[in-house]
Design a protein around this motif. Structure first.
Motif, PDB file in Angstrom:
ATOM      1  N   ASN A  99      -9.219  17.557   1.571  1.00  9.97           N
ATOM      2  CA  ASN A  99      -9.256  16.133   2.241  1.00  9.97           C
ATOM      3  C   ASN A  99      -8.551  16.247   3.846  1.00  9.97           C
ATOM      4  O   ASN A  99      -7.658  16.915   4.003  1.00  9.97           O
ATOM      5  CB  ASN A  99      -8.099  15.149   1.438  1.00  9.97           C
ATOM      6  N   SER A 100      -9.232  15.729   4.651  1.00  5.10           N
ATOM      7  CA  SER A 100      -8.887  15.842   5.928  1.00  5.10           C
ATOM      8  C   SER A 100      -8.694  17.225   6.499  1.00  5.10           C
ATOM      9  O   SER A 100      -9.787  17.921   6.634  1.00  5.10           O
ATOM     10  CB  SER A 100      -7.537  14.924   6.217  1.00  5.10           C
ATOM     11  N   ALA A 123     -13.730  13.306   3.741  1.00  2.12           N
ATOM     12  CA  ALA A 123     -13.133  12.784   5.200  1.00  2.12           C
ATOM     13  C   ALA A 123     -12.576  14.062   5.937  1.00  2.12           C
ATOM     14  O   ALA A 123     -11.387  14.196   6.459  1.00  2.12           O
ATOM     15  CB  ALA A 123     -12.121  11.628   5.235  1.00  2.12           C
ATOM     16  N   LEU A 172      -3.404   4.614   5.169  1.00  2.17           N
ATOM     17  CA  LEU A 172      -4.374   5.680   4.778  1.00  2.17           C
ATOM     18  C   LEU A 172      -4.766   5.455   3.370  1.00  2.17           C
ATOM     19  O   LEU A 172      -5.885   5.803   3.165  1.00  2.17           O
ATOM     20  CB  LEU A 172      -3.471   6.899   4.714  1.00  2.17           C
ATOM     21  N   TRP A 224     -16.877  10.129   1.915  1.00  2.00           N
ATOM     22  CA  TRP A 224     -16.086   9.399   2.907  1.00  2.00           C
ATOM     23  C   TRP A 224     -15.982   7.836   2.507  1.00  2.00           C
ATOM     24  O   TRP A 224     -16.799   7.215   1.973  1.00  2.00           O
ATOM     25  CB  TRP A 224     -16.888   9.366   4.281  1.00  2.00           C
ATOM     26  N   GLY A 225     -14.823   7.465   2.869  1.00  2.00           N
ATOM     27  CA  GLY A 225     -14.315   5.914   2.524  1.00  2.00           C
ATOM     28  C   GLY A 225     -14.903   5.208   3.786  1.00  2.00           C
ATOM     29  O   GLY A 225     -14.834   5.488   4.898  1.00  2.00           O
ATOM     30  N   ASP A 228     -12.159   4.068   6.151  1.00  2.42           N
ATOM     31  CA  ASP A 228     -11.392   5.455   6.783  1.00  2.42           C
ATOM     32  C   ASP A 228     -10.975   4.860   8.255  1.00  2.42           C
ATOM     33  O   ASP A 228     -11.796   4.734   9.129  1.00  2.42           O
ATOM     34  CB  ASP A 228     -12.099   6.627   7.029  1.00  2.42           C
ATOM     35  N   CYS A 231     -10.810   9.522  10.533  1.00  5.28           N
ATOM     36  CA  CYS A 231     -11.839  10.215  10.614  1.00  5.28           C
ATOM     37  C   CYS A 231     -13.169   9.539  10.741  1.00  5.28           C
ATOM     38  O   CYS A 231     -13.549   8.610   9.638  1.00  5.28           O
ATOM     39  CB  CYS A 231     -12.097  11.544   9.518  1.00  5.28           C
ATOM     40  N   SER A 254     -12.928   2.457   0.371  1.00  3.89           N
ATOM     41  CA  SER A 254     -11.876   3.418   0.574  1.00  3.89           C
ATOM     42  C   SER A 254     -11.505   3.791   1.705  1.00  3.89           C
ATOM     43  O   SER A 254     -12.115   3.656   2.760  1.00  3.89           O
ATOM     44  CB  SER A 254     -12.339   4.664  -0.307  1.00  3.89           C
ATOM     45  N   GLY A 255     -10.294   4.336   1.935  1.00  8.85           N
ATOM     46  CA  GLY A 255      -9.651   4.477   3.192  1.00  8.85           C
ATOM     47  C   GLY A 255      -9.642   6.212   3.338  1.00  8.85           C
ATOM     48  O   GLY A 255     -10.638   6.797   3.066  1.00  8.85           O
ATOM     49  N   HIS A 256      -8.666   6.574   3.854  1.00 10.71           N
ATOM     50  CA  HIS A 256      -8.680   8.096   4.533  1.00 10.71           C
ATOM     51  C   HIS A 256      -8.593   8.972   3.388  1.00 10.71           C
ATOM     52  O   HIS A 256      -8.499  10.211   3.244  1.00 10.71           O
ATOM     53  CB  HIS A 256      -7.702   8.458   5.493  1.00 10.71           C
TER      54      HIS A 256
END
Length: 279
Positions: A99-100, A123, A172, A224-225, A228, A231, A254-256
């Motif tokens: 993630n990230s 993301a 987040l 990917w959300g 987000d 990102c 969805s978020g990050h």
């Protein structure tokens, strides 16, 4: 779920592990996060019979500090050593999930190597940030003198942890449960100072270009959300165009941190990746 301490290379770190069959699923957290970010997904993967391990990356969670100037190169070596430590002798190549920042590390391991079968990147930071994040980063650079004073204010650890947890919930991962856990490895303002310094180093490496699409040969799935805030999914097209067989899964709302606010959907994607490897 079993929590334990292990040594990976020169790093003393922590893992969260669930038993199961099939290839090892190794979970890599994002910047300033820890293995705790994967607890809900680990539980879901265990219910589905997958063997999965989440690990604290150097400098975060309960892992030893980072030691090199080049952060991503250090994480590359750490992941390779972690796979040596965690894979059994008869294991198939692993599935790397990140993630990230952890997704960027996972993508850097998507080359022609015998220990990685597929990469699932949630993301990934290496494909670009939203413009607002660049503005925030530039603003922080101008506030360094002020921050140097703030870092020495003796805020109680509980206050720092509550602030971090609140940021996770508000920014987040909408609807985050047990938010306190995500600030549990912050013990005071000294941790903010350390993380801030690492963040500036990481941002410089990402902006300098940290992914070699031409070297990616393992199957790559991006998740990917749609909400987000960190990102920018627009950067995904560069990878999708360059890496044959890569694909993008969008998670509406969805978020990050999709592993938290869309746990079942992420597990469904991982189910498909593992099944495809078995065919």
């Amino acid at each position: 779920m079993v929590e334990s301490r292990i040594t990976v290379g020169d790093c003393r770190t922590r893992i969260l592990e669930v038993p199961g069959s099939g290839p090892l699923v190794l979970l890599l957290h994002g910047f300033a996060d820890s293995a705790d970010t994967w607890r809900e997904l680990l539980a879901e993967l265990a219910r589905r019979g997958h063997r999965a391990v989440a690990i604290d990356l150097p400098g975060f969670g309960r892992a030893s500090a980072v030691g090199r100037v080049d952060l991503l190169a250090e994480y590359d070596e750490f992941v390779t050593a972690a796979l040596v430590s965690l894979r059994r002798a008869d294991d198939a190549p692993a599935v790397l999930v990140g993630n990230s920042m952890g997704a960027t590390v996972a993508l850097r391991a998507a080359g022609d190597r015998p220990d990685v079968a597929a990469v699932v990147a949630l993301a990934p930071a290496g494909l670009g940030f939203h413009p607002v994040l660049h503005k925030a980063s530039n603003a922080l650079d101008t506030l360094v003198p002020v921050l140097r004073v703030a870092y020495h204010v003796p805020y109680p650890a509980i206050g720092v942890r509550v602030a971090v947890a609140g940021y996770y919930r508000a920014r987040l991962a909408p609807g985050l449960r047990n938010a306190w856990r995500f600030g549990s490895h912050f013990h005071g303002m000294a941790d903010f100072r350390r993380v801030g310094a690492l963040g500036r180093r990481l941002m410089a490496e990402v902006q300098a270009g940290c992914l070699d699409f031409g070297a990616m040969s393992a199957p790559v799935t991006l998740i990917w959300g749609s909400a987000d805030p960190v990102c920018d999914v627009a950067g995904a097209s560069t990878l999708l165009d360059a890496v044959p067989g890569s694909r993008l899964v969008m998670l509406h709302g969805s978020g990050h941190l999709p592993q938290i606010d869309a746990t079942v959907a992420v597990a469904d994607v991982l189910d498909g990746v593992v099944e495809q490897l078995a065919d």
